[in-house]
Design a protein around this motif. Structure first.
Motif, PDB file in Angstrom:
ATOM      1  N   GLN A   1       1.873  -7.504  -6.308  1.00  0.00           N
ATOM      2  CA  GLN A   1       1.178  -7.835  -5.061  1.00  0.00           C
ATOM      3  C   GLN A   1      -0.315  -7.499  -5.084  1.00  0.00           C
ATOM      4  OE1 GLN A   1       3.695  -7.069  -1.381  1.00  0.00           O
ATOM      5  NE2 GLN A   1       4.660  -5.638  -2.808  1.00  0.00           N
ATOM      6  N   CYS A   2      -0.815  -7.017  -6.247  1.00  0.00           N
ATOM      7  CA  CYS A   2      -2.217  -6.561  -6.329  1.00  0.00           C
ATOM      8  C   CYS A   2      -2.498  -5.598  -5.167  1.00  0.00           C
ATOM      9  CB  CYS A   2      -3.176  -7.744  -6.296  1.00  0.00           C
ATOM     10  SG  CYS A   2      -3.087  -8.772  -7.770  1.00  0.00           S
ATOM     11  N   GLY A   3      -1.667  -4.586  -5.074  1.00  0.00           N
ATOM     12  CA  GLY A   3      -1.722  -3.647  -3.959  1.00  0.00           C
ATOM     13  C   GLY A   3      -2.620  -2.457  -4.213  1.00  0.00           C
ATOM     14  N   ALA A   4      -2.346  -1.373  -3.472  1.00  0.00           N
ATOM     15  CA  ALA A   4      -3.159  -0.159  -3.562  1.00  0.00           C
ATOM     16  C   ALA A   4      -2.259   1.062  -3.588  1.00  0.00           C
ATOM     17  CB  ALA A   4      -4.123  -0.070  -2.382  1.00  0.00           C
ATOM     18  N   PHE A   5      -2.669   2.060  -4.350  1.00  0.00           N
ATOM     19  CA  PHE A   5      -1.976   3.344  -4.432  1.00  0.00           C
ATOM     20  C   PHE A   5      -2.971   4.428  -4.063  1.00  0.00           C
ATOM     21  CE2 PHE A   5      -0.354   7.193  -6.339  1.00  0.00           C
ATOM     22  CZ  PHE A   5       1.028   7.098  -6.223  1.00  0.00           C
ATOM     23  N   VAL A   6      -2.638   5.224  -3.055  1.00  0.00           N
ATOM     24  CA  VAL A   6      -3.523   6.276  -2.558  1.00  0.00           C
ATOM     25  C   VAL A   6      -2.886   7.632  -2.826  1.00  0.00           C
ATOM     26  CG1 VAL A   6      -4.733   7.219  -0.545  1.00  0.00           C
ATOM     27  CG2 VAL A   6      -4.343   4.739  -0.732  1.00  0.00           C
ATOM     28  N   GLN A   7      -3.620   8.520  -3.492  1.00  0.00           N
ATOM     29  CA  GLN A   7      -3.131   9.868  -3.785  1.00  0.00           C
ATOM     30  C   GLN A   7      -3.941  10.899  -3.005  1.00  0.00           C
ATOM     31  OE1 GLN A   7      -0.640  11.302  -5.202  1.00  0.00           O
ATOM     32  NE2 GLN A   7      -1.423  13.404  -5.187  1.00  0.00           N
ATOM     33  N   LEU A   8      -3.235  11.760  -2.273  1.00  0.00           N
ATOM     34  CA  LEU A   8      -3.891  12.865  -1.566  1.00  0.00           C
ATOM     35  C   LEU A   8      -4.093  14.014  -2.541  1.00  0.00           C
ATOM     36  CD1 LEU A   8      -4.729  13.051   1.491  1.00  0.00           C
ATOM     37  CD2 LEU A   8      -3.253  11.134   0.900  1.00  0.00           C
TER      38      LEU A   8
ATOM     39  N   ILE B   1       0.871  -1.181   0.000  1.00  0.00           N
ATOM     40  CA  ILE B   1       0.000   0.000   0.000  1.00  0.00           C
ATOM     41  C   ILE B   1       0.906   1.229   0.000  1.00  0.00           C
ATOM     42  CG2 ILE B   1      -1.772   1.320   1.218  1.00  0.00           C
ATOM     43  CD1 ILE B   1      -2.722  -1.277   2.502  1.00  0.00           C
ATOM     44  N   VAL B   2       0.822   2.021  -1.053  1.00  0.00           N
ATOM     45  CA  VAL B   2       1.644   3.228  -1.185  1.00  0.00           C
ATOM     46  C   VAL B   2       0.737   4.437  -1.108  1.00  0.00           C
ATOM     47  CG1 VAL B   2       3.185   4.528  -2.693  1.00  0.00           C
ATOM     48  CG2 VAL B   2       3.400   2.041  -2.540  1.00  0.00           C
TER      49      VAL B   2
END
Length: 248
Positions: free
Chosen positions: A128-135, A81-82
């Protein structure tokens, strides 16, 4: 798409204060195994290490420095998770003498930095089928004249975030776009918004809820919810819809 927070490994830029610090705390409270606290100066994260121990790993990152981002992605190769929280705001109207300088710097941090972060972490998030979160910000949707260049940079970062969502959907990577209103941070103080600012914990809790629920847009505070309520029809039917044809 959604990602479980429990036992995940989280990477957060701008981790030592404001929203970034709240994100670190929320992540640890929700049971992540590790948080990479990305800061411009390693010493800025020592207080977090003292409080949480080995679950916090400081990493030097300046989002205006491409090589520092590439190096950090190698160090944090297990992050799934980034969260790209780092950003900047310059007070500049369109008519201000320093408007072009302000816009150039805000674009470098808020837009170029986003693209560099996405590119550096793309392969491991895909793996990893992860997640990217942008503020992003409510200023992604409406230009505020006294912060016109900041609003323009956040509109651009929101546009890039939409592009990431579409490209990564094919790879199983979740993308989350967070749109806070005034939040009690140093940035809000500098902008003269402290009287109406709400706690950073609202943003941290809302974004992690979205990672687990699979939502794309996040409207964490009172002003943001007002924007979200007005925008939701367009968001659902255009931004989040699969378009049959690309615009000419």
């Amino acid at each position: 798409m959604s990602v479980s927070i429990q036992d995940s490994v989280v990477f957060v830029t701008g981790a030592n204060r404001g929203i970034g610090l709240a994100i670190v705390r929320s992540a640890l409270e929700r049971g992540v195994s590790k948080v990479y606290a990305a800061v411009r100066k390693i010493e800025n994260a020592q207080a977090l290490v003292g409080e949480f121990g080995e679950r916090v790993v400081p990493v030097q990152v300046d989002v205006t420095d491409r090589q520092s981002i590439i190096d950090a992605a190698k160090v944090a190769s297990d992050a799934n998770i980034v969260i790209n929280n780092a950003g900047t705001l310059k007070t500049a109207s369109p008519l201000a003498e320093h408007a072009i300088d302000a816009l150039n710097y805000e674009m470098k941090v808020n837009v170029h930095g986003l693209i560099e972060m996405a590119q550096a972490f793309s392969s491991q998030l895909t793996r990893q089928c992860g997640a990217f979160v942008q503020l992003n910000s409510v200023a992604s949707l409406k230009n505020f004249a006294d912060f016109a260049t900041y609003s323009a940079s956040k509109a651009a970062s929101y546009s890039i975030t939409q592009g990431l969502r579409e490209k990564w959907a094919e790879e199983g990577v979740q993308v989350v776009s967070v749109h806070p209103g005034p939040i009690a941070t140093d940035m809000a103080d500098d902008a003269g918004l402290s009287e109406i600012a709400e706690p950073p914990s609202l943003v941290a809790d809302a974004l992690f809820d979205a990672v687990e629920s699979g939502d794309f847009h996040v409207w964490p505070d009172a002003m943001a919810k007002h924007f979200g309520a007005a925008y939701q029809g367009f968001a659902a039917s255009v931004v989040e819809a699969e378009m049959a044809e690309s615009p000419s």
